[in-house]
Enzyme design. Structure first.
Site, PDB file in Angstrom:
ATOM      1  N   SER A 150       0.857  -1.182   0.000  1.00  0.00           N
ATOM      2  CA  SER A 150       0.000   0.000   0.000  1.00  0.00           C
ATOM      3  C   SER A 150       0.893   1.232   0.000  1.00  0.00           C
ATOM      4  CB  SER A 150      -0.848  -0.034   1.278  1.00  0.00           C
ATOM      5  OG  SER A 150      -1.380   1.219   1.596  1.00  0.00           O
ATOM      6  N   TYR A 163      -3.170  -0.675  10.166  1.00  0.00           N
ATOM      7  CA  TYR A 163      -3.035  -0.839   8.716  1.00  0.00           C
ATOM      8  C   TYR A 163      -1.641  -0.398   8.276  1.00  0.00           C
ATOM      9  CZ  TYR A 163      -4.245  -0.689   3.754  1.00  0.00           C
ATOM     10  OH  TYR A 163      -4.275  -0.918   2.398  1.00  0.00           O
TER      11      TYR A 163
END
Length: 258
Positions: A150, A163
């Site tokens: 990501s 995350y």
């Protein structure tokens, strides 16, 4: 390893790819792309959402598809998943660790159980699955593991602590596994999607403040579309990338440049 480059270098004919979360979102695009180049696909997801559509699209590309409904954070899930893929197709050549989740909250309000949930799926499940897949791939002296990172593999995320931690962890794990598995002719890489137009990012795209802010941060000036991740995944799954390992490839329109 002497490589001859030709049109077949991108071919995945005769290969079997396991894609976690491969029936919806970006994962569905990975399943389609891999089958388009000749791989049979085994999809694992927590629910059966999108299975019919995924089956249609993979079979339309002339390939077979198998499914397993499984929560990847359960004890013993990794072994069960790998065994199910082998039972269905008899081999495993490509693992795409795509399944993931995100929970947002303010720093002081962040709940312990939300930290656990995200880390368990995004990092722990990915590790255990890679570990089980490595047992198969080292025996056959070939394989490709593709981890989905990501922008948060590189940057902060001040509302999404687990995350960000998990995606930094995925980057580190990609490097460590690449190093450890290189002697077995197994390449371990990742893709780090930038800001991609999906249902999940719709609220962000339409946010009157954050939407334009993100757009102005992207040198290409545009959000990406899911199809733009398909080529990089096929490349990393194919012989064309045999001398590429330990790399997290940002597919972000240059977002990280600014």
């Amino acid at each position: 390893m002497n490589m001859v480059f030709n049109k077949d270098s991108f071919s995945l004919v005769g290969k079997v790819a396991l894609v976690t979360g491969g029936a919806s979102g970006l994962g569905l695009n990975y399943s389609i792309a891999l089958s388009m180049y000749g791989a049979d696909v085994f999809i694992v997801s927590r629910s059966q959402k999108g299975w019919d559509e995924a089956q249609k699209l993979v079979e339309k590309n002339g390939q077979q598809v198998g499914f397993l409904q499984k929560d990847l954070t359960e004890d013993g899930a990794a072994e069960e998943v790998i065994q199910a893929a082998l039972a269905k197709f008899g081999r495993l050549d490509i693992l795409v660790n795509n399944a993931g989740m995100q929970i947002r909250n303010n720093v002081l309000d962040f709940k312990d159980e939300d930290w656990q949930k995200v880390i368990n799926l995004n990092l722990n499940a990915l590790y255990y699955l890679s570990h089980e897949a490595a047992k198969v791939m080292t025996k056959q002296k070939s394989g490709k593991i593709i981890n989905v990172g990501s922008m948060q593999s590189y940057r902060a995320g001040k509302f999404i602590f687990p995350y960000t931690a998990s995606k930094h962890g995925v980057l580190g794990l990609t490097k460590a596994y690449a190093d450890a598995l290189a002697p077995y002719n197994i390449q371990v890489n990742g893709v780090a999607p930038g800001y991609i137009k999906t249902d999940m990012t719709k609220p962000l795209q339409e946010d009157p403040v954050r939407g334009p802010e993100i757009k102005s941060h992207i040198p290409s000036g545009e959000w990406g579309v899911p199809e733009e991740l398909m080529g990089p995944v096929v490349f990393l799954a194919s012989h064309a990338s045999d001398y590429v390992t330990g790399v997290m490839l940002p597919v972000d329109g240059g977002y990280l440049l600014r």
